[in-house]
Scaffold this active site. Structure first.
Site, mmCIF file in Angstrom:
data_model
loop_
_atom_site.group_PDB
_atom_site.id
_atom_site.type_symbol
_atom_site.label_atom_id
_atom_site.label_comp_id
_atom_site.label_asym_id
_atom_site.label_seq_id
_atom_site.Cartn_x
_atom_site.Cartn_y
_atom_site.Cartn_z
ATOM 1 N N GLU A 172 0.595 -1.592 -0.272
ATOM 2 C CA GLU A 172 0.170 -0.204 0.191
ATOM 3 C C GLU A 172 0.944 1.093 -0.512
ATOM 4 O O GLU A 172 2.145 0.915 0.566
ATOM 5 C CB GLU A 172 -1.183 0.207 0.427
ATOM 6 C CG GLU A 172 -0.628 -0.474 2.431
ATOM 7 C CD GLU A 172 -1.316 -0.572 3.837
ATOM 8 O OE1 GLU A 172 -1.381 -0.233 4.563
ATOM 9 O OE2 GLU A 172 -2.213 -1.306 3.961
ATOM 10 N N LYS B 279 2.810 4.453 0.823
ATOM 11 C CA LYS B 279 2.991 5.310 2.286
ATOM 12 C C LYS B 279 2.793 6.580 1.996
ATOM 13 O O LYS B 279 3.629 7.561 1.695
ATOM 14 C CB LYS B 279 4.378 4.877 2.699
ATOM 15 C CG LYS B 279 4.918 5.002 3.851
ATOM 16 C CD LYS B 279 6.149 4.701 4.993
ATOM 17 C CE LYS B 279 6.883 4.730 5.610
ATOM 18 N NZ LYS B 279 6.929 6.635 5.881
ATOM 19 N N ASP C 73 2.371 10.475 3.200
ATOM 20 C CA ASP C 73 3.711 11.165 4.182
ATOM 21 C C ASP C 73 2.390 11.919 4.388
ATOM 22 O O ASP C 73 2.085 13.796 4.208
ATOM 23 C CB ASP C 73 4.021 11.688 2.871
ATOM 24 C CG ASP C 73 5.357 12.778 3.638
ATOM 25 O OD1 ASP C 73 6.130 12.149 4.611
ATOM 26 O OD2 ASP C 73 5.930 13.850 3.003
ATOM 27 N N TYR D 142 -5.668 2.625 7.681
ATOM 28 C CA TYR D 142 -3.750 1.394 7.113
ATOM 29 C C TYR D 142 -4.228 0.260 8.270
ATOM 30 O O TYR D 142 -3.476 -0.695 7.773
ATOM 31 C CB TYR D 142 -3.067 1.470 7.187
ATOM 32 C CG TYR D 142 -2.544 2.295 7.415
ATOM 33 C CD1 TYR D 142 -1.679 2.164 9.137
ATOM 34 C CD2 TYR D 142 -2.155 3.522 7.606
ATOM 35 C CE1 TYR D 142 -0.791 3.014 9.554
ATOM 36 C CE2 TYR D 142 -1.269 4.822 7.771
ATOM 37 C CZ TYR D 142 -0.603 4.239 9.285
ATOM 38 O OH TYR D 142 0.326 4.910 10.441
ATOM 39 N N LYS E 111 11.674 3.203 0.719
ATOM 40 C CA LYS E 111 11.504 4.724 0.398
ATOM 41 C C LYS E 111 11.298 4.807 -1.120
ATOM 42 O O LYS E 111 12.910 4.567 -1.865
ATOM 43 C CB LYS E 111 12.284 5.008 1.232
ATOM 44 C CG LYS E 111 12.080 4.901 3.072
ATOM 45 C CD LYS E 111 11.076 5.535 2.916
ATOM 46 C CE LYS E 111 11.062 6.892 4.530
ATOM 47 N NZ LYS E 111 10.407 7.382 4.965
ATOM 48 N N CYS F 19 16.093 46.835 -17.501
ATOM 49 C CA CYS F 19 15.314 45.250 -18.449
ATOM 50 C C CYS F 19 17.620 44.885 -17.886
ATOM 51 O O CYS F 19 17.881 45.887 -18.318
ATOM 52 C CB CYS F 19 15.100 45.664 -19.893
ATOM 53 S SG CYS F 19 15.952 43.845 -19.969
ATOM 54 N N CYS G 68 18.586 44.643 -21.284
ATOM 55 C CA CYS G 68 18.643 45.821 -22.796
ATOM 56 C C CYS G 68 18.647 47.214 -21.976
ATOM 57 O O CYS G 68 18.710 48.322 -22.564
ATOM 58 C CB CYS G 68 17.547 46.069 -23.715
ATOM 59 S SG CYS G 68 15.695 46.667 -23.341
ATOM 60 N N CYS H 268 9.980 44.469 -19.185
ATOM 61 C CA CYS H 268 10.639 44.949 -19.824
ATOM 62 C C CYS H 268 9.824 46.213 -20.964
ATOM 63 O O CYS H 268 9.050 45.837 -21.910
ATOM 64 C CB CYS H 268 12.099 44.469 -21.109
ATOM 65 S SG CYS H 268 12.963 45.376 -22.096
ATOM 66 N N CYS I 210 16.018 44.987 -27.247
ATOM 67 C CA CYS I 210 16.079 43.863 -26.349
ATOM 68 C C CYS I 210 16.422 42.600 -26.418
ATOM 69 O O CYS I 210 15.804 41.586 -26.709
ATOM 70 C CB CYS I 210 14.875 43.573 -25.584
ATOM 71 S SG CYS I 210 15.114 42.394 -24.204
HETATM 72 S S1 IVH Z 1 1.730 0.409 8.669
HETATM 73 C C1 IVH Z 1 4.605 -1.337 12.334
HETATM 74 N N1 IVH Z 1 1.100 1.531 6.572
HETATM 75 O O1 IVH Z 1 4.384 5.491 7.802
HETATM 76 C C2 IVH Z 1 3.788 0.424 11.950
HETATM 77 N N2 IVH Z 1 2.302 3.015 8.488
HETATM 78 O O2 IVH Z 1 6.929 4.546 9.208
HETATM 79 C C3 IVH Z 1 2.763 -0.006 10.092
HETATM 80 N N3 IVH Z 1 2.348 4.991 6.942
HETATM 81 O O3 IVH Z 1 4.338 6.311 11.766
HETATM 82 C C4 IVH Z 1 2.758 1.487 9.876
HETATM 83 N N4 IVH Z 1 1.337 5.043 4.785
HETATM 84 O O4 IVH Z 1 2.890 6.931 10.113
HETATM 85 C C5 IVH Z 1 1.627 1.505 7.354
HETATM 86 N N5 IVH Z 1 -0.012 2.100 4.895
HETATM 87 C C6 IVH Z 1 0.744 3.188 5.871
HETATM 88 C C7 IVH Z 1 0.641 3.343 6.155
HETATM 89 C C8 IVH Z 1 2.173 3.873 7.508
HETATM 90 C C9 IVH Z 1 1.913 5.830 6.228
HETATM 91 C C10 IVH Z 1 3.323 5.937 8.008
HETATM 92 C C11 IVH Z 1 2.408 5.496 9.925
HETATM 93 C C12 IVH Z 1 4.221 5.024 10.730
HETATM 94 C C13 IVH Z 1 5.152 5.448 9.571
HETATM 95 C C14 IVH Z 1 6.614 4.351 9.621
#
Ligand code: IVH
Length: 681
Positions: free
Chosen positions: A117, A119, A121, A229, A318, A412, A415, A430, A437
């Site tokens: 899934e 991750k 931010d 999640y 990452k 400018c 020129c 300008c 120019c």
């Molecule tokens: S599972 C055991 N699923 O990533 C930790 N974390 O570096 C289980 N995060 O603090 C986390 N998307 O805030 C999980 N689909 C996702 C996520 C996710 C973002 C963040 C979460 C956690 C950090 C871990």
């Protein structure tokens, strides 16, 4: 209990159920079933009934999301199970090693499955539900003790206050990520700019800052949302077997889960998912910093367990960071084709989004003020995909003592002409012309040769610079006077390259009328307007002879654009260049404007989501060529929506309005049938 009282109570519970349902459709499923105004009508009715019967207000009423008053501080909450962090991997080898470690620990790992899934931010939270009601929301804190941000989380529309459906355990914890979507972040910053307030640095910061508000009415005004999640602890008799099952059940109870989650087969499947999501990263509509890969079977997760504060059953993959901080070394001012002067940030080189960045656009001088930039500042840079790097904000806490103000030029830089700022405009220009120019001249020629204009292969910036500086070219028509001998005299230009460039210039003479009009670089005339003008007038002659009234009849041409075109074709210098271009043999096929060539006349199309094979511009031009209007938003008048991956609210609206939706493949097939050239994917 009076009769009337019972009626009010019934109506209130009806209204709450209806509003919960529509809230869920809109914020969780992205698929509204009623118009916003209808929702507002029901909501107003609820508010007024509750106002006259305040003793009937319940904690889970949709009216209770608006935010409470300020709190003195957040109460601490001890997590029943620690909130963990994740181990990282950045390449296939590290991922393979992790999978091997899982397998060898499990001994018999025959049934081991993985699930991937995005991750997100954002900000991690743990929600507690008791008897189906949201009773607590905690931040991660140090993983063991977090802060109670319930009042703030209650304001987030995609977080259910009361769960729906069957078999809800007596009490349990749901974990997920609260974030700000790109669209909401941009809208927020636009509003902040209008109100002369500091912009948010990035969506993550926006989400974290909003959740940290002691006054939840402020949080309520921030557009936050949440993906759930995982399940934390469970009290009751719910015993899910897999992570996928947890997510499916979450969705049934009303939680928002990420639709991009996928069960994958082994390493190959994971790597394929990682690649696909990386490609789609910039069209998801929210920031992700990687992928989370989890063991799907909960029993195997348990068997694998945790090492200190990280689980063995999950790992993050990452992606390269799209943001970095660096020092603003200087601000330069670049003069464009129409004389507009744009500030450009010169940066201490920094690796971001997979490349080393040394410059970033600042758009206009107001942007410098909006960001409050000073030379020497530490700034946050963002580079997402192929988008030009941008300065997101200043890290004020790191401002050096010797920072200096950005000086806006009065002359400018190319020129020396006076710089002017027309009333109401946000650009400075300008006051010189293309004749005086050199910067405007170079940019004009660069535009003329660019891909969507005459597309002269090999005529790069360095060559244009030399041609203009040596006085060999002062307008576009001069390009067609160049020969191999003249070109091979340029720096770093071998005989063969000179021959190739000469051939490319000659080949570019055969063009189309829309390209030619666009290539002229008339102020306010972009590619789409050039196309409309060509289709409307059919010949250059008719465009040249059009008066203001006739110009304004063209689709998308208003008084400002009409005036700009009119002035252009009535300027003696421009007419001289135009005639010279025609005399040198630039030509195009006559435009057919009969009905048969325009099968989409009268239709309005909308493009949304990512397209793989064609660019947005190409798709738009193709549709316009067939007579369609291309609009930016979906309405009842929309004929067809072309939806690529990552399509969001426009697609939802089209579905709700029962409008014909096609994917890119169907769209390409249609274009091919209509006789339109498709670029090679
Ligand atoms: S599972 C055991 N699923 O990533 C930790 N974390 O570096 C289980 N995060 O603090 C986390 N998307 O805030 C999980 N689909 C996702 C996520 C996710 C973002 C963040 C979460 C956690 C950090 C871990």
């Amino acid at each position: 209990m009076t009769r009337q009282h019972a009626d009010v109570e019934r109506r209130l519970s009806e209204l709450r159920a209806t509003l919960h349902h529509h809230n869920h459709c809109y914020h969780v499923l992205d698929a509204p079933e009623i118009a916003d105004a209808e929702y507002d009508g029901l909501f107003d009715e609820l508010l007024s009934l509750e106002a006259s019967h305040p003793y009937l207000i319940t904690e889970d009423s949709p009216s209770q999301r608006v935010g409470a008053g300020p709190a003195a501080q957040f109460e601490k909450i001890q997590h029943r199970q620690p909130m963990l962090s994740l181990d990282k991997s950045t390449d296939a080898d590290e991922l393979r090693d992790w999978m091997l470690r899982c397998r060898s620990r499990l001994g018999d790992a025959s049934g081991l499955d993985f699930i991937c899934e995005p991750k997100i931010d954002g900000v991690a939270v743990a929600l507690t539900y008791r008897d189906g009601l949201l009773v607590s929301a905690a931040t991660r804190g140090d993983g063991l003790i977090g802060e109670n941000i319930l009042a703030n989380v209650r304001t987030i529309a995609s977080v259910p206050l009361r769960l729906v459906g069957a078999d809800i355990p007596q009490a349990f914890e749901v974990r997920g990520e609260i974030y700000m979507a790109h669209r909401d972040f941009d809208a927020f910053n636009e509003r902040a700019a209008q109100q002369q307030q500091k912009p948010l640095l990035n969506p993550r910061n926006g989400a974290a800052g909003s959740l940290r508000q002691l006054d939840s009415r402020i949080t309520a005004s921030r557009p936050l949302t949440m993906f759930c999640y995982s399940a934390g602890w469970i009290d009751g008799d719910w015993q899910p077997q897999t992570h996928a099952e947890v997510l499916r059940q979450f969705a049934l109870w009303g939680f928002r889960t990420n639709p991009m989650t996928e069960e994958v087969g082994g390493l190959e499947g994971c790597l394929d998912y990682i690649q696909r999501l990386q490609d789609a990263r910039n069209s998801l509509g929210y920031d992700i910093d990687g992928i989370v890969i989890k063991v799907n079977q909960l029993a195997l997760q348990e068997e694998l367990g945790n090492v200190t504060r990280k689980p063995r059953w999950a790992i993050a993959f990452k992606y390269p960071a799209e943001e970095a901080t660096t020092r603003l070394v200087d601000v330069d001012f670049q003069v464009g084709r129409t004389g507009a002067i744009t500030p450009v940030a010169r940066l201490q080189p920094v690796f971001v989004g997979g490349v080393t960045v040394t410059n970033a656009t600042l758009h206009n001088i107001d942007e410098i003020q909006r960001l409050g930039l000073r030379i020497g500042d530490q700034v946050m840079i963002r580079r997402a995909g192929d988008v030009i790097p941008q300065v997101r904000g200043v890290l004020l806490s790191q401002r050096p003592a010797d920072s200096s103000a950005v000086v806006i030029p009065e002359r400018c830089p190319a020129c020396g002409s006076q710089v002017e700022r027309a009333g109401g405009e946000i650009v400075i220009r300008c006051s010189g012309s293309v004749n005086s120019c050199p910067a405007q001249r170079k940019e004009g020629i660069r535009h003329f040769a660019s891909r969507l204009a005459l597309d002269i292969d090999g005529l790069g910036d360095k060559i244009i610079e030399q041609l203009v500086e040596k006085g060999m070219v002062s307008d576009a028509a001069d390009l067609f006077e160049l020969d191999v001998e003249a070109l091979s005299g340029l720096e770093r230009m071998a005989q063969k390259s000179a021959e190739n460039l000469c051939a490319a210039i000659a080949a570019s003479k055969q063009t189309t009328l829309p390209r030619f009009i666009y290539a002229l670089g008339i102020r306010e005339v972009g590619e789409a307007t050039a196309h409309s003008l060509a289709m409307h007038f059919g010949t250059l002659e008719d465009l040249r002879n059009a008066d203001l009234e006739a110009l304004e009849e063209v689709a998308d041409v208003g008084p400002v654009v009409a005036r700009s075109i009119y002035d252009y074709v009535h300027n003696a210098d421009n007419l001289r260049v135009l005639d010279a271009l025609l005399a040198s043999g630039v030509n195009w096929p006559a435009i057919q404007r009969d009905e048969a060539a325009q099968p989409l006349a009268g239709q309005t199309w909308v493009l949304t989501g990512a397209l793989d094979v064609m660019s947005r511009n190409e798709a738009k031009a193709a549709l316009q060529l067939l007579g369609a209007k291309v609009a930016g938003s979906v309405s009842a008048k929309t004929s067809v929506v072309v939806a690529g991956p990552g399509a969001g609210s426009k697609l939802a609206k089209a579905t709700a309005l029962d409008i014909n939706v096609v994917d890119e493949e169907q769209f390409l097939a249609f274009l091919q049938e209509a006789g339109i050239d498709i670029p090679n994917g």
